[in-house]
Design a protein around this motif. Structure first.
Motif, PDB file in Angstrom:
ATOM      1  N   LEU A  16       1.192  -1.233   0.322  1.00  0.00           N
ATOM      2  CA  LEU A  16       0.258   0.184   0.072  1.00  0.00           C
ATOM      3  C   LEU A  16       1.055   1.281   0.011  1.00  0.00           C
ATOM      4  O   LEU A  16       0.534   2.550  -1.151  1.00  0.00           O
ATOM      5  CB  LEU A  16      -0.900  -0.007   1.060  1.00  0.00           C
ATOM      6  CG  LEU A  16      -1.934   1.038   1.172  1.00  0.00           C
ATOM      7  CD1 LEU A  16      -2.734   1.249   0.093  1.00  0.00           C
ATOM      8  CD2 LEU A  16      -2.606   1.411   2.727  1.00  0.00           C
ATOM      9  N   GLU A  17       1.754   1.219   0.849  1.00  0.00           N
ATOM     10  CA  GLU A  17       2.650   2.548   1.140  1.00  0.00           C
ATOM     11  C   GLU A  17       3.674   2.489  -0.658  1.00  0.00           C
ATOM     12  O   GLU A  17       3.387   3.663  -0.979  1.00  0.00           O
ATOM     13  CB  GLU A  17       3.354   1.931   1.704  1.00  0.00           C
ATOM     14  CG  GLU A  17       3.403   2.012   3.638  1.00  0.00           C
ATOM     15  CD  GLU A  17       2.786   3.647   3.999  1.00  0.00           C
ATOM     16  OE1 GLU A  17       2.518   4.869   2.983  1.00  0.00           O
ATOM     17  OE2 GLU A  17       2.145   3.705   4.693  1.00  0.00           O
ATOM     18  N   ALA A  18       3.616   1.963  -1.014  1.00  0.00           N
ATOM     19  CA  ALA A  18       4.619   1.888  -2.583  1.00  0.00           C
ATOM     20  C   ALA A  18       3.899   2.241  -3.401  1.00  0.00           C
ATOM     21  O   ALA A  18       3.907   3.518  -4.398  1.00  0.00           O
ATOM     22  CB  ALA A  18       4.863   0.270  -3.200  1.00  0.00           C
ATOM     23  N   VAL A  19       2.473   1.783  -3.757  1.00  0.00           N
ATOM     24  CA  VAL A  19       1.759   2.275  -4.735  1.00  0.00           C
ATOM     25  C   VAL A  19       1.006   3.684  -3.672  1.00  0.00           C
ATOM     26  O   VAL A  19       1.097   4.711  -4.848  1.00  0.00           O
ATOM     27  CB  VAL A  19      -0.030   1.358  -4.260  1.00  0.00           C
ATOM     28  CG1 VAL A  19      -1.192   2.159  -5.117  1.00  0.00           C
ATOM     29  CG2 VAL A  19       0.092   0.475  -4.977  1.00  0.00           C
ATOM     30  N   LEU A  20       1.013   3.915  -3.220  1.00  0.00           N
ATOM     31  CA  LEU A  20       0.277   5.234  -2.357  1.00  0.00           C
ATOM     32  C   LEU A  20       1.637   6.190  -3.264  1.00  0.00           C
ATOM     33  O   LEU A  20       0.584   7.409  -3.317  1.00  0.00           O
ATOM     34  CB  LEU A  20      -0.062   5.789  -0.761  1.00  0.00           C
ATOM     35  CG  LEU A  20      -0.788   5.023  -0.409  1.00  0.00           C
ATOM     36  CD1 LEU A  20      -1.291   4.421   0.814  1.00  0.00           C
ATOM     37  CD2 LEU A  20      -2.261   5.111  -1.213  1.00  0.00           C
TER      38      LEU A  20
END
Length: 253
Positions: A16-20
């Motif tokens: 999720l952090e990478a996508v955000l």
């Protein structure tokens, strides 16, 4: 309007952090979450904290419902783990989420199909397994719902990045474009609901979609983002989920 579409995070916080971060780099007017947020042997509480702070437009998927049912009786392994590793505040947030969302007058969001969060919109199950749905099948699943009047329908559930144009309302110029962004947090799985089947993306990347309104219609970019999937796979291994560890590390079921 430029929409970032995420779905099926399944408690995978580093994905999720990478996508955000990738969304922030590319730019979007709004990010929408299509459900299946926490269930899995990863980081459900931390993922809930991150998303609750962001206050994104978010709908519930089948795993939100299944996780909450664990309060009454034990559920499946993924839902039970997430239930036991989240707080009452996290669960109350899940319970507050709608099943569908009218994001804009012509943008409709559902998790699976409008009428059910357990059935795929863009895939069809047969005894031999799962196949891409035909446009007429998708049109029938949207008929009589708000999705039939939308120029853009966003869905999740299958974990397979897919874009499909269908013709539902002959008065709707350009028809309806249906977009599944794939899964942020789980690139492969197997399931026996309906019929035994496997869904695989073929790589361990985190997936999301960018949908941009243009004079010619909606433009869609399906995006695959690298992240430390080894750490996610190792976490699943530590929690005794060898199947999740394999799916996360490879993108194959």
């Amino acid at each position: 309007m430029r929409l970032a579409v995420i779905s099926d995070i399944h408690g995978n916080l580093p994905a999720l952090e990478a996508v955000l971060a990738d969304i922030a780099r590319r730019g979007a007017d709004l990010t929408v979450n299509c459900g299946d947020i926490l269930s899995g042997p990863l980081w459900p509480a931390e993922t809930a904290d991150r998303l609750m702070a962001l206050q994104l437009p978010t709908i519930a998927g089948n795993h939100e419902r299944q996780l909450l049912h664990c309060a009454g009786q034990p559920g499946g392994a993924s839902d039970q783990y997430a239930f036991e590793h989240t707080t009452l505040a996290h669960q109350q947030w899940l319970a507050s989420l709608p099943a569908t969302l009218q994001l804009a007058p012509d943008v409709y969001v559902c998790h699976g199909q409008p009428a059910t969060d357990l059935e795929y919109l863009l895939e069809t199950l047969e005894p031999a397994g799962s196949r891409m749905a035909r446009p007429a099948e998708v049109a029938a699943r949207l008929a009589g719902t708000a999705g039939a009047q939308a120029s853009l329908v966003l869905c999740g559930h299958s974990h397979l990045p897919r874009t499909m144009a269908v013709s539902i309302d002959k008065g709707l110029a350009g028809g309806t474009l249906c977009v599944n962004p794939g899964s942020v947090g789980l690139p492969a799985f197997d399931d026996d609901h309906g019929a035994y089947h496997m869904h695989e993306t073929g790589s361990p990347h985190a997936h999301y979609a960018l949908c941009s309104r243009t004079p010619a219609g909606w433009a869609v970019a399906q995006v695959a983002v690298p992240y430390d999937w080894g750490a996610a796979s190792a976490k699943a291994t530590r929690e005794g989920s060898a199947d999740w560890a394999r799916w996360l590390a490879t993108g194959y079921a």
